[in-house]
Design a protein around this motif. Sequence first.
Motif, PDB file in Angstrom:
ATOM      1  N   THR A   1      -0.916   7.133   6.803  1.00  8.33           N
ATOM      2  CA  THR A   1      -0.819   8.003   5.618  1.00  8.33           C
ATOM      3  C   THR A   1       0.271   9.050   5.820  1.00  8.33           C
TER       4      THR A   1
ATOM      5  N   ARG B   1      -5.546   5.120  -8.014  1.00 11.19           N
ATOM      6  CA  ARG B   1      -6.125   6.368  -7.508  1.00 11.19           C
ATOM      7  C   ARG B   1      -5.541   7.588  -8.217  1.00 11.19           C
ATOM      8  N   CYS B   2      -4.410   7.387  -8.909  1.00  3.56           N
ATOM      9  CA  CYS B   2      -3.743   8.513  -9.571  1.00  3.56           C
ATOM     10  C   CYS B   2      -4.294   8.692 -10.987  1.00  3.56           C
TER      11      CYS B   2
ATOM     12  N   LYS C   1       0.803   4.268  -3.018  1.00  2.00           N
ATOM     13  CA  LYS C   1       0.511   5.687  -2.752  1.00  2.00           C
ATOM     14  C   LYS C   1       1.549   6.607  -3.397  1.00  2.00           C
ATOM     15  N   ARG C   2       2.705   6.044  -3.778  1.00  6.12           N
ATOM     16  CA  ARG C   2       3.745   6.871  -4.425  1.00  6.12           C
ATOM     17  C   ARG C   2       3.505   7.031  -5.928  1.00  6.12           C
TER      18      ARG C   2
ATOM     19  N   GLN D   1       0.809  -1.228   0.000  1.00  5.51           N
ATOM     20  CA  GLN D   1       0.000   0.000   0.000  1.00  5.51           C
ATOM     21  C   GLN D   1       0.837   1.271   0.000  1.00  5.51           C
ATOM     22  N   LYS D   2       1.960   1.238   0.744  1.00  5.68           N
ATOM     23  CA  LYS D   2       2.810   2.443   0.776  1.00  5.68           C
ATOM     24  C   LYS D   2       3.324   2.750  -0.618  1.00  5.68           C
TER      25      LYS D   2
ATOM     26  N   ASP E   1      -8.619   2.582   2.433  1.00 11.13           N
ATOM     27  CA  ASP E   1      -8.104   2.539   1.055  1.00 11.13           C
ATOM     28  C   ASP E   1      -8.384   1.157   0.449  1.00 11.13           C
TER      29      ASP E   1
ATOM     30  N   CYS F   1       3.687   7.608   5.453  1.00 11.76           N
ATOM     31  CA  CYS F   1       3.985   7.385   4.029  1.00 11.76           C
ATOM     32  C   CYS F   1       4.515   8.666   3.414  1.00 11.76           C
ATOM     33  N   ARG F   2       3.845   9.756   3.748  1.00 14.10           N
ATOM     34  CA  ARG F   2       4.211  11.022   3.105  1.00 14.10           C
ATOM     35  C   ARG F   2       5.578  11.501   3.587  1.00 14.10           C
TER      36      ARG F   2
ATOM     37  N   ASP G   1      -4.023   0.228   5.752  1.00 14.80           N
ATOM     38  CA  ASP G   1      -4.975   1.314   5.536  1.00 14.80           C
ATOM     39  C   ASP G   1      -6.289   0.685   5.072  1.00 14.80           C
TER      40      ASP G   1
ATOM     41  N   GLU H   1     -12.325   9.294  -1.848  1.00  9.49           N
ATOM     42  CA  GLU H   1     -11.185   9.973  -1.196  1.00  9.49           C
ATOM     43  C   GLU H   1     -11.660  11.060  -0.245  1.00  9.49           C
TER      44      GLU H   1
END
Length: 1469
Positions: A897, A851-852, A821-822, A817-818, A1217, A900-901, A1214, A882
């Motif tokens: 989250t 999601r992107c 998210k990138r 998942q991490k 998600d 991750c960021r 998560d 979202e």
Amino acid sequence: GRLSKYILWLSHVGYVSLLKDFVESEFFVIDGDSLLLMFLDKETQYLNFFYQIECFLQDFTEKGAKYVIAFFKDAEQMYFPYPHFLFLRTALIEHLRHNTSTTVHTEFSSCLSSKWEIFLKKSYPYFIILSDIGLTSLQTDYLSILIAHSLSKKINVVLASGQEYDILRVYGYHVQSVYKHRLFFQKVSYTTLFHMEGCGCYPPGVRQTVHLLKQLWPEGSDIRRVVCVLACAVGLKIYSNMLENANTSMGAKTESKPLSPEAAADLCRMQCLTVTFLLHMPLSQRAQIRIMKSCWTKQVLPLIKMVCVLSDTNDWKLDLTYLPDLNDDSLLINLAHYYEVKYTEGIYLCSTNEYQCLWDTVTKLAMKYSFGDAFPIRKTSQLFLEQEQTLFRDCEEEIPNIGLISVKSDLVEDYAGDVLKDLPVLESNDPAVTSLIKYKEFDELCHWHSGRPLTEEYERVQCNADAKSRDPKERRQIQKLQTFRHFYGSTLEDSTSKLIVRQDDVSGNANAAVKKTQKNKAETIAEENNRRLKSKEEKKEHEQWKALCIPTEKEIKANLTVGINKLEKFLKTLKSKSVKFSVEMTGLSACLEVWKEHCREQGNKSKDLRKAVQVMRRIHILLEKYQDLLEKQHLQKLTRYLRLLGFENLACSLSDSTGESNNQNISNYAIEVGPARFQLQYMDYYLLREERNDPDPRVQHFIPDTWQRELLDAVDNNESAVIVAPTSSGKTYASYYCMEKVLKTSNEGVVVYVAPTKALVNQVVGTIYNRFTKKLPDGLVVCGVFTRDYRNDVMNSQILVTVPQCLEILMLSPRSQKWTKRIQYVIFDEVHCLGGEIGAEVWEHLLVTIRCPFLALSATVSNPGHLTEWLQSVKRYWQRAENKIEGSSTNSEKNFTRNCRVKSKVQEQKKSYRVRLVLYEERYNDLEKYVCSLKGSDFIIEHCHPCAALTVNHIENYGIPSDLSLSPRESIQLYDIMVKVWQQWPRAQELDPEEFVCFKNKVVIKKADVRKYEQELKKELRKWIVLGQRQKHLKPKPVDCSEQEKWKRFASFVDKLHEMDKLPAIFFTLRKIFHRLRFERRGYLQQMMALRGIGYHHGSMATKERQVVEMLFRLGYIKVVTATSTLALGINMPCKSVVFAEDSVFLDALNYRQMSGRAGRRGQDMIGNVFFYDIPLPKVERLIKSNVPQLKGQFPLTVSLILRLMLLAAKADDKADARAKALSVLKHSLMSFRKERNAEILKIYFMFSLQFLIKEGYLDQEGNPIGFAGLVTHLYYYEPSNFVLVSFLVKGLFHKLCQPIKGSTVFSEDVLEKLVLILANLFGRKYLPACSMKYKCIFCQSKVFLEDLPEDFADAVNEYNTKVEENFAHFLLTTAKLADMEQEYRLPLSKTDFTSKNWHGSELASYLMDNTKSISAISPFACLSGVVDNDLFHGEVINKVSNFFMEGRILLQFNKNNFFFFYNLLASV
């Protein structure tokens, strides 16, 4: 036998999707007798038989298939031993003709008739569906001849047996026609197929009886009444005559006494009564009729058979609507039983009149014979039924409690709650719930077969890119690979290719902006230096041209083609515009001198206008590209030249001065064709394209078109886009711009590039290595690869190039998942794979879980609007999801989250949920098509005009395909033919090229102007439909030749193409030509061929061998490549010509467009050429005129996928998600987009899968994975073998088999062989048609057929299958109430209604019904054959029906579509 064996083993039987991505212009033939044989069964009731056939045909119709049915007259003779089947055959033909829109052909006497041959030649069907097994050995031979004959006529065959269905596709055994078939059929001659004595004549007295009935019922009647009275009257007369003859000849010698005429009359009265019931009793009540185990006595059977007569009734008004319901044997047996067991004098029947009328008509038709009155029904006490078997069938087994096991899961409630609320749920103390197996909860901590920890950190600690951390040998390997990729990439980027992004290091430095302000002074100095360098370069180029000017002029005058080629090569090396201008002016003067010289030589003879084309071409270029450099004297010169060519009006429009010049000269050098016609017909592909002149700062090396700028805008705004543009139009450059943007933004952002094949993955990786270098911290690299057999730098690269299946593994993994998210962007190349057969659902899963933003690229999508709307609906879902996630995240999820960021430092981009559609339909090069055939020793190569393929019918039904474009020359040809066909055409003057508004007095006619002209002509063509087939003037006339001859002359054909300057070329064969080299491991043969400029490319080659061919072809060393469809998908191997050298089932509209798209190299060829080498003309026409198939998606769910989604939702860090992703997959299938019915089917399938997973112990009642859930999900690709493997493990069968031998570390040979056999049965099956089992023993050296499983394993499989069948039956009974019952009482194809309203007309009717009979999940049509709910629990009943039709003929139509889901779970080992 020899014949069928020959057909089977000679042919390459492939199990394929029959309708491919079916297009409107393809049609196939179904052999009517094969259709009949698929469903013939002595136990199947009459109406049920028609229902099954209609379901089969309706399924094809719903899938968009076009078919015709052919019944051969000769085949009728096969049924004389089976009069009942002959009757069914005749009834089926009439029913299909009168009650459906199906085309039925009965005019062909046999497959050897000339009519049939003409039909095949004219229409060239896609394939013919034929049965390979008949009722008798004679019929089997007949069918074998039909198969052999079809194959010999180049028509492929599909076997009727072994077909399987799902909601969108049909699969079956396909036999490809090859040359050997034609040879075989030439050797064997069949003069007459079969002859049987006494064929086709009516029994005596039938014609007179029909004639009499016409007089009695002149206004006609219902077919059921007519057949009933005719059958009874004629049957009784014939039977009475037979008895008289038998009595006189045989005396009293008969063993069993035949029925008396009175008893026969009783039987006929009951038949009339049965028909009275059929006329009034609704299907809902007939479905409830008692099931009898009784059967007719031997004396009755001959008469029952004789009751089946259907006469020729052409000139009589009959209502044929209820032709499928002429008889109901179970109803007749019930009535016979009633009068034998419950005999009463009276009959309580409301419709006494109806019955009375029928019997009175029978007695009138019987004339001299007297068979008594209508009442009483029984006048004799003769027993018609076998006494000892006269028992009602008891349904002893109890059906278990109906209901679903409850599942407490938010995901299940969110997705299927609306359907679940209407269904019963089992109590917690129900045996089905209390007996559930309680395994421990599943949690995967390490990799399932290597033991590595399953964390993203572990993946990234590897520091794959950090060469210092490796041993020297490994480091050397990496360096070698990277060097090769650089070299491979350099062959992809041509020296003239338009590079999109900068090649230097792209740095993500935060100080860049600060540095920029400090560099102002340096920049001015640099600019000054650049200016100085430019002028120096210009001076150098001027001197270079001075030296070359005179030799070039001489060269052009000596040989125009060679000279012009050299001139253009030289122009490409120049940078200075002024130098280019003077080169062009010199070229123009030289070309004009060549033209003048040619005119003087020819005198009054016809001139070669190709020389004038070069003059006009140079004028076009000067006026269009160097307008700013043209001064007055230059314009005057151009005006003079135009006058010289005889284009006075163009000269006037160019310059206002109309100065006189020497008229004599003009007439000498003038072209005797109008200027517009000359430009269209002769300049053709040299006409200039519309190009923008304003540069775009985002692109350095070329000026992008408007649509390309729209793509750049989409990427700049973080929007998604669907891009549909032809091959080689430059759509992929947007993806590299997107990569560059992400590389510039940060070191952590990721772009994923999804390609459909490994070959395409290698190509993209090569291009990335060639385009980008970037200094990154240790442990990070620019590019990573992930395919099924190779993975490198997956988690620590900024650009990951992968195939869909591998990205899906990452997207659905709770541990990734991490990383997901990138992801900043995903690029889907060749997105039309969404419509494919294998793996299409994976593309869907990816498009709905990311999601992107994304870019989806394709050259062949015919419904891009629909695709974009679907993707926009997905993006809207993610926008809502979202917002919800951000609004309601738990603290732990927020921390997850945030972490991750912090770690990733990915710059937050402004989010956009818009999906743009970017459409560009203009090919850079036009494609011209040619049909080639061999005549004697010479090749006939004829131009094939695209409009020649169109027929009035096609334009009426489907219009003109959007991508059927004409070259300028073809537009003129079309205009000329239209004028010729209709001389009084009102718009002839307006559309004359010289008068057309876009061409009039125009010096430079561009491609865009010609497109407008083409559109006008097409518009006219649509209006012309009423005129009939106006295109026959454009058709080529190919000559048929033998395949042997075709391949013998193949080398001369290549030589001919070389002469015509049409090489390099790719020859698509779709089978491997080089059979000897198929498994070749020695490279010298390939090397030897490459030295002669020849290569080959197919899927069985090693990757390195394929890459060598690709590189040599791109570099121009190889000129001829033979290939299969491996080159169709996006491989960058452009060529001048594409040749289709062989027909195949895989050569469909989609593949044709993908393959022909390779022709015409941008920047090198002005036109692409497509050659059809010995492909039947009807097929060529269909390929040209058919639209690309629409993307309908694929069935998106499997039981394993649902388990993977539940696992993701349960085990993800998560949770919000993960739940959103799982819901997105379930809710957003392309198949169910705007189709409520399909969405409901998916929900029902989801519920069945959950019930199955809970009962089998993979999920608990909270939806958490337990037991062997992990192993099953890892083997998801092999469903249902993954579930069977686990059932073997749970039973301990492998432990028992692999007992260690004392004192030894190895297993015995026997154990190892058994293991291989078991695993081969589970994971290595390849299906063969059923008829091949006859030849099981003829192989002595190899095992072609898998042996049976060891006994204990086979028992385990049977037990597993029984459990699945029971689960499915239970589920069906639970969900049956959701069915649309109104549809259940209609035949699916003819829509004949058998109303479900109750009839209160008879006490007898209510006596015949059994109200305890449970038929809630059975189709009322199947109930007539005695099937009840209980039968669902007996596998043999379901399987027997599913042999006919994969979706389960005995089930309600609502459940039909679910049947294949259950069947897919059955292990067919």
